[in-house]
Design a protein around this motif. Sequence first.
Motif, PDB file in Angstrom:
ATOM      1  N   GLU A 184      -1.546   0.360  12.085  1.00 11.58           N
ATOM      2  CA  GLU A 184      -2.271  -0.869  11.742  1.00 11.58           C
ATOM      3  C   GLU A 184      -3.606  -0.936  12.471  1.00 11.58           C
ATOM      4  O   GLU A 184      -4.623  -1.352  11.900  1.00 11.58           O
ATOM      5  N   ALA A 185      -3.606  -0.541  13.739  1.00  7.58           N
ATOM      6  CA  ALA A 185      -4.854  -0.551  14.506  1.00  7.58           C
ATOM      7  C   ALA A 185      -5.871   0.414  13.906  1.00  7.58           C
ATOM      8  O   ALA A 185      -7.064   0.103  13.795  1.00  7.58           O
ATOM      9  N   LEU A 186      -5.404   1.595  13.498  1.00  7.16           N
ATOM     10  CA  LEU A 186      -6.296   2.569  12.875  1.00  7.16           C
ATOM     11  C   LEU A 186      -6.830   2.031  11.550  1.00  7.16           C
ATOM     12  O   LEU A 186      -8.035   2.099  11.275  1.00  7.16           O
ATOM     13  N   SER A 187      -5.937   1.484  10.730  1.00 10.98           N
ATOM     14  CA  SER A 187      -6.352   0.945   9.429  1.00 10.98           C
ATOM     15  C   SER A 187      -7.392  -0.150   9.587  1.00 10.98           C
ATOM     16  O   SER A 187      -8.408  -0.181   8.883  1.00 10.98           O
ATOM     17  N   HIS A 188      -7.132  -1.065  10.508  1.00  9.03           N
ATOM     18  CA  HIS A 188      -8.049  -2.186  10.726  1.00  9.03           C
ATOM     19  C   HIS A 188      -9.424  -1.690  11.160  1.00  9.03           C
ATOM     20  O   HIS A 188     -10.463  -2.155  10.663  1.00  9.03           O
ATOM     21  N   ALA A 189      -9.458  -0.723  12.074  1.00 13.41           N
ATOM     22  CA  ALA A 189     -10.738  -0.214  12.565  1.00 13.41           C
ATOM     23  C   ALA A 189     -11.502   0.498  11.456  1.00 13.41           C
ATOM     24  O   ALA A 189     -12.728   0.361  11.342  1.00 13.41           O
ATOM     25  N   LEU A 190     -10.789   1.248  10.610  1.00 16.67           N
ATOM     26  CA  LEU A 190     -11.456   2.009   9.559  1.00 16.67           C
ATOM     27  C   LEU A 190     -12.000   1.116   8.451  1.00 16.67           C
ATOM     28  O   LEU A 190     -12.885   1.540   7.698  1.00 16.67           O
ATOM     29  N   GLU A 191     -11.504  -0.094   8.354  1.00 14.57           N
ATOM     30  CA  GLU A 191     -12.035  -1.024   7.356  1.00 14.57           C
ATOM     31  C   GLU A 191     -13.501  -1.356   7.617  1.00 14.57           C
ATOM     32  O   GLU A 191     -14.206  -1.835   6.708  1.00 14.57           O
ATOM     33  N   SER A 192     -13.982  -1.080   8.810  1.00 11.76           N
ATOM     34  CA  SER A 192     -15.381  -1.334   9.147  1.00 11.76           C
ATOM     35  C   SER A 192     -16.305  -0.246   8.602  1.00 11.76           C
ATOM     36  O   SER A 192     -17.527  -0.368   8.697  1.00 11.76           O
ATOM     37  N   LEU A 193     -15.729   0.828   8.021  1.00 16.22           N
ATOM     38  CA  LEU A 193     -16.539   1.963   7.569  1.00 16.22           C
ATOM     39  C   LEU A 193     -16.831   1.918   6.070  1.00 16.22           C
ATOM     40  O   LEU A 193     -17.202   2.943   5.478  1.00 16.22           O
ATOM     41  N   GLY A 194     -16.688   0.779   5.455  1.00 20.54           N
ATOM     42  CA  GLY A 194     -17.005   0.658   4.036  1.00 20.54           C
ATOM     43  C   GLY A 194     -16.505  -0.653   3.483  1.00 20.54           C
ATOM     44  O   GLY A 194     -15.545  -1.225   4.002  1.00 20.54           O
ATOM     45  N   THR A 195     -17.154  -1.118   2.429  1.00 17.66           N
ATOM     46  CA  THR A 195     -16.753  -2.404   1.834  1.00 17.66           C
ATOM     47  C   THR A 195     -15.561  -2.245   0.897  1.00 17.66           C
ATOM     48  O   THR A 195     -14.937  -3.239   0.521  1.00 17.66           O
ATOM     49  N   ASP A 196     -15.235  -1.001   0.523  1.00 25.92           N
ATOM     50  CA  ASP A 196     -14.137  -0.770  -0.424  1.00 25.92           C
ATOM     51  C   ASP A 196     -13.038   0.106   0.169  1.00 25.92           C
ATOM     52  O   ASP A 196     -12.341   0.823  -0.561  1.00 25.92           O
ATOM     53  N   VAL A 197     -12.876   0.059   1.483  1.00 21.65           N
ATOM     54  CA  VAL A 197     -11.850   0.879   2.123  1.00 21.65           C
ATOM     55  C   VAL A 197     -10.452   0.424   1.691  1.00 21.65           C
ATOM     56  O   VAL A 197     -10.138  -0.765   1.717  1.00 21.65           O
ATOM     57  N   GLN A 198      -9.631   1.389   1.287  1.00 22.20           N
ATOM     58  CA  GLN A 198      -8.247   1.128   0.919  1.00 22.20           C
ATOM     59  C   GLN A 198      -7.349   2.106   1.660  1.00 22.20           C
ATOM     60  O   GLN A 198      -7.674   3.295   1.759  1.00 22.20           O
ATOM     61  N   VAL A 199      -6.219   1.618   2.160  1.00 24.39           N
ATOM     62  CA  VAL A 199      -5.305   2.443   2.957  1.00 24.39           C
ATOM     63  C   VAL A 199      -3.944   2.535   2.253  1.00 24.39           C
ATOM     64  O   VAL A 199      -3.368   1.506   1.903  1.00 24.39           O
ATOM     65  N   SER A 200      -3.480   3.744   2.057  1.00 19.62           N
ATOM     66  CA  SER A 200      -2.122   3.998   1.568  1.00 19.62           C
ATOM     67  C   SER A 200      -1.365   4.699   2.680  1.00 19.62           C
ATOM     68  O   SER A 200      -1.937   5.522   3.406  1.00 19.62           O
ATOM     69  N   LYS A 201      -0.080   4.375   2.853  1.00 25.54           N
ATOM     70  CA  LYS A 201       0.641   4.997   3.959  1.00 25.54           C
ATOM     71  C   LYS A 201       2.119   5.196   3.627  1.00 25.54           C
ATOM     72  O   LYS A 201       2.674   4.559   2.741  1.00 25.54           O
ATOM     73  N   ARG A 202       2.711   6.116   4.378  1.00 26.10           N
ATOM     74  CA  ARG A 202       4.138   6.412   4.240  1.00 26.10           C
ATOM     75  C   ARG A 202       4.648   6.964   5.560  1.00 26.10           C
ATOM     76  O   ARG A 202       3.970   7.781   6.194  1.00 26.10           O
ATOM     77  N   MET A 203       5.841   6.536   5.967  1.00 21.86           N
ATOM     78  CA  MET A 203       6.476   7.103   7.160  1.00 21.86           C
ATOM     79  C   MET A 203       7.516   8.136   6.705  1.00 21.86           C
ATOM     80  O   MET A 203       8.283   7.886   5.789  1.00 21.86           O
ATOM     81  N   VAL A 204       7.489   9.291   7.357  1.00 24.74           N
ATOM     82  CA  VAL A 204       8.441  10.350   7.043  1.00 24.74           C
ATOM     83  C   VAL A 204       9.146  10.770   8.326  1.00 24.74           C
ATOM     84  O   VAL A 204       8.679  10.521   9.432  1.00 24.74           O
ATOM     85  N   GLY A 205      10.313  11.419   8.166  1.00 27.65           N
ATOM     86  CA  GLY A 205      11.057  11.873   9.319  1.00 27.65           C
ATOM     87  C   GLY A 205      12.245  10.989   9.595  1.00 27.65           C
ATOM     88  O   GLY A 205      12.780  10.339   8.691  1.00 27.65           O
ATOM     89  N   ALA A 206      12.696  10.966  10.844  1.00 25.39           N
ATOM     90  CA  ALA A 206      13.864  10.180  11.234  1.00 25.39           C
ATOM     91  C   ALA A 206      13.640   8.709  10.935  1.00 25.39           C
ATOM     92  O   ALA A 206      12.605   8.156  11.258  1.00 25.39           O
ATOM     93  N   GLN A 207      14.602   8.095  10.303  1.00 21.96           N
ATOM     94  CA  GLN A 207      14.467   6.678   9.942  1.00 21.96           C
ATOM     95  C   GLN A 207      15.562   5.874  10.632  1.00 21.96           C
ATOM     96  O   GLN A 207      16.646   6.357  10.868  1.00 21.96           O
TER      97      GLN A 207
END
Length: 239
Positions: free
Chosen positions: A216-239
């Motif tokens: 979330e911290a990474l996503s929030h910071a990267l939103e400052s690098l463009g007006t149309d920033v979109q983030v898709s994510k997935r967690m893999v591995g041990a659940q």
Amino acid sequence: MPNNLTPTEFLYGCSIGPAVLELRPDYRALLLVVEGINPQAKADIADDLIRRAEAHATALLAETPVDQLPQISAWRETYRAFGAKPQRTRNSLEALTRRAAAGLPRVNALTDIYNAISVLHQIPLGGEDFDLYEGPAQLSRATGDEAFDTTAGGETVIENPDAGEVIWRDGSGVTCRRWNWRQGKRTALSENTATAFFILDALAPMTNEELEAAGEALSHALESLGTDVQVSKRMVGAQ
């Protein structure tokens, strides 16, 4: 050829080999694809994050030797388990934490942001150019025949990982050696990157909640690098 998968197709095609989870059953990765980045963006948040990360590393190392910090210790143990010497090949988190107290390297807003988040959240974090991937990312143990492009003496050279080494790869070859030690040139971020792919690596004692917070911290910071920033994510591995 450029990546022709959508972020969702790419993320749900990414996989972790059974032999890797046998080595570390607690391993999880949070994978992010970030679209709409303006490669020329200047972000004040990057400067602030770098300052905070340098101060955080200084405070951590004032109380605890670097090799005893929880995630660094866990990764050192894991490197030994697949035959790597952590004193010679430091995982990316340890390398950055050691440098941060004296000053983190400055590259560009995109790279500076993810380096700072890595140190602040004490998590290995790799960033690459999504458009340069050939198929989804796969984490596996190497046969030793895979191709890895890197630089030696200022020249591009092709190396091979050690047999049994843990590698990230795509359809063309290795994208990162020794789990999170060294990224290749072929998929590296550049001043032209508009869509980036990030891998956040977690081992116990890091919790899923802490891993998600780093994402979330990474996503929030990267939103400052463009007006149309979109983030898709997935967690893999041990659940």
